[in-house]
Design a protein around this motif. Structure first.
Motif, mmCIF file in Angstrom:
data_model
loop_
_atom_site.group_PDB
_atom_site.id
_atom_site.type_symbol
_atom_site.label_atom_id
_atom_site.label_comp_id
_atom_site.label_asym_id
_atom_site.label_seq_id
_atom_site.Cartn_x
_atom_site.Cartn_y
_atom_site.Cartn_z
ATOM 1 N N HIS A 67 20.236 34.710 26.780
ATOM 2 C CA HIS A 67 19.553 35.177 25.681
ATOM 3 C C HIS A 67 18.279 34.390 25.686
ATOM 4 O O HIS A 67 18.214 33.304 26.201
ATOM 5 N N GLY A 68 17.506 34.701 25.056
ATOM 6 C CA GLY A 68 16.187 33.675 24.812
ATOM 7 C C GLY A 68 16.539 32.753 23.743
ATOM 8 O O GLY A 68 17.746 32.469 23.241
ATOM 9 N N LEU A 69 15.248 32.281 23.087
ATOM 10 C CA LEU A 69 15.589 31.081 22.069
ATOM 11 C C LEU A 69 15.380 31.771 20.751
ATOM 12 O O LEU A 69 14.538 32.424 20.430
ATOM 13 N N GLN B 57 20.013 28.395 22.318
ATOM 14 C CA GLN B 57 19.714 29.195 23.338
ATOM 15 C C GLN B 57 21.133 29.680 23.868
ATOM 16 O O GLN B 57 21.966 28.601 24.185
#
Lengths: 110, 112
Positions: free
Chosen positions: B41-43, B37
């Motif tokens: 941002h997301g994963l 991550q």
């Protein structure tokens, strides 16, 4: 590229108001899940909706799924300051594989 | 947290050095995942495992390798760390037939 994309990227509301965030995805899915992440912590599962379901409730959470539009929404009613966190949608496509969006950062002001 | 431990929690390493992150679970879950991550941002999925010695690549697997020699441990190795691999790494587990994934607390890796 990410399978899921959340909108808006950031949301700021007053305590007691409702918060709505949306997720769009690109390919067919088995299910869609929403997770929450508090700052500096791991993700915590909130709710799952399967591809053959249209709406699901859990406490103050309401999730809808529109597979024709490839989109989902998460509604948090009567928000609290403790709801301040980032929220992510995740889509399960292949067996055991989850893909996440970039998230919506929610700030609930007391 | 659901029987999942990441180690170390924080690490600073130099460019070009090998680094191994460990994910340990006590839940006997079949699936294990490594995500990274980055800020805002997301994963993003790096690699995942669907059983002992069964692994597959995710969307950002370049520069990373994994191993799972027993159910409870999933290792992520950066063979030669680069500054672009500075990130927070999360491990997750999921049982067979289950949909909910449980996440570790994350490992903050800095490559200088």
């Amino acid at each position: 590229s990410q399978q899921g994309e959340e909108d808006p990227q950031a949301l700021s509301i007053q305590e007691g108001e409702n918060a709505t965030m949306n997720c769009s995805y690109k390919t067919s899915i088995n299910n869609l899940q929403w997770y929450r992440q508090n700052s500096g912590r791991g993700l915590v599962h909130l709710i799952l909706i399967r591809s053959n379901e249209r709406e699901k409730h859990s406490g103050r959470l309401r999730v809808t799924l529109d597979t024709s539009k490839k989109s989902s929404s998460l509604l948090i009613t009567a928000s609290r300051a403790a709801d301040t966190a980032s929220y992510f949608c995740a889509t399960d496509t292949n067996a055991g594989k989850s893909t996440f969006g970039d998230g919506t950062t929610l700030t609930v002001k007391p | 947290d659901a029987g999942i431990t990441q180690s170390p929690r924080h690490k600073v390493t130099e460019t070009g050095t090998p680094v191994t992150l460990r994910c340990h679970q006590t839940e006997n879950h079949r699936y294990m995942y490594w995500y990274r991550q980055d800020p805002g941002h997301g994963l993003r999925l790096i690699h995942y495992s669907y059983g002992v010695k069964d692994t597959d690549k995710g969307e950002v697997s370049d520069g990373y390798s994994v191993s799972r020699s027993k159910t409870e441990d999933f290792l992520l190795t950066l063979e030669s760390a680069t500054s672009s691999q500075t990130s927070v790494y999360f491990c997750a587990i999921k049982g067979s037939g289950a949909d909910e994934a449980f996440f570790g607390q994350g490992t903050r890796l800095t490559v200088v």
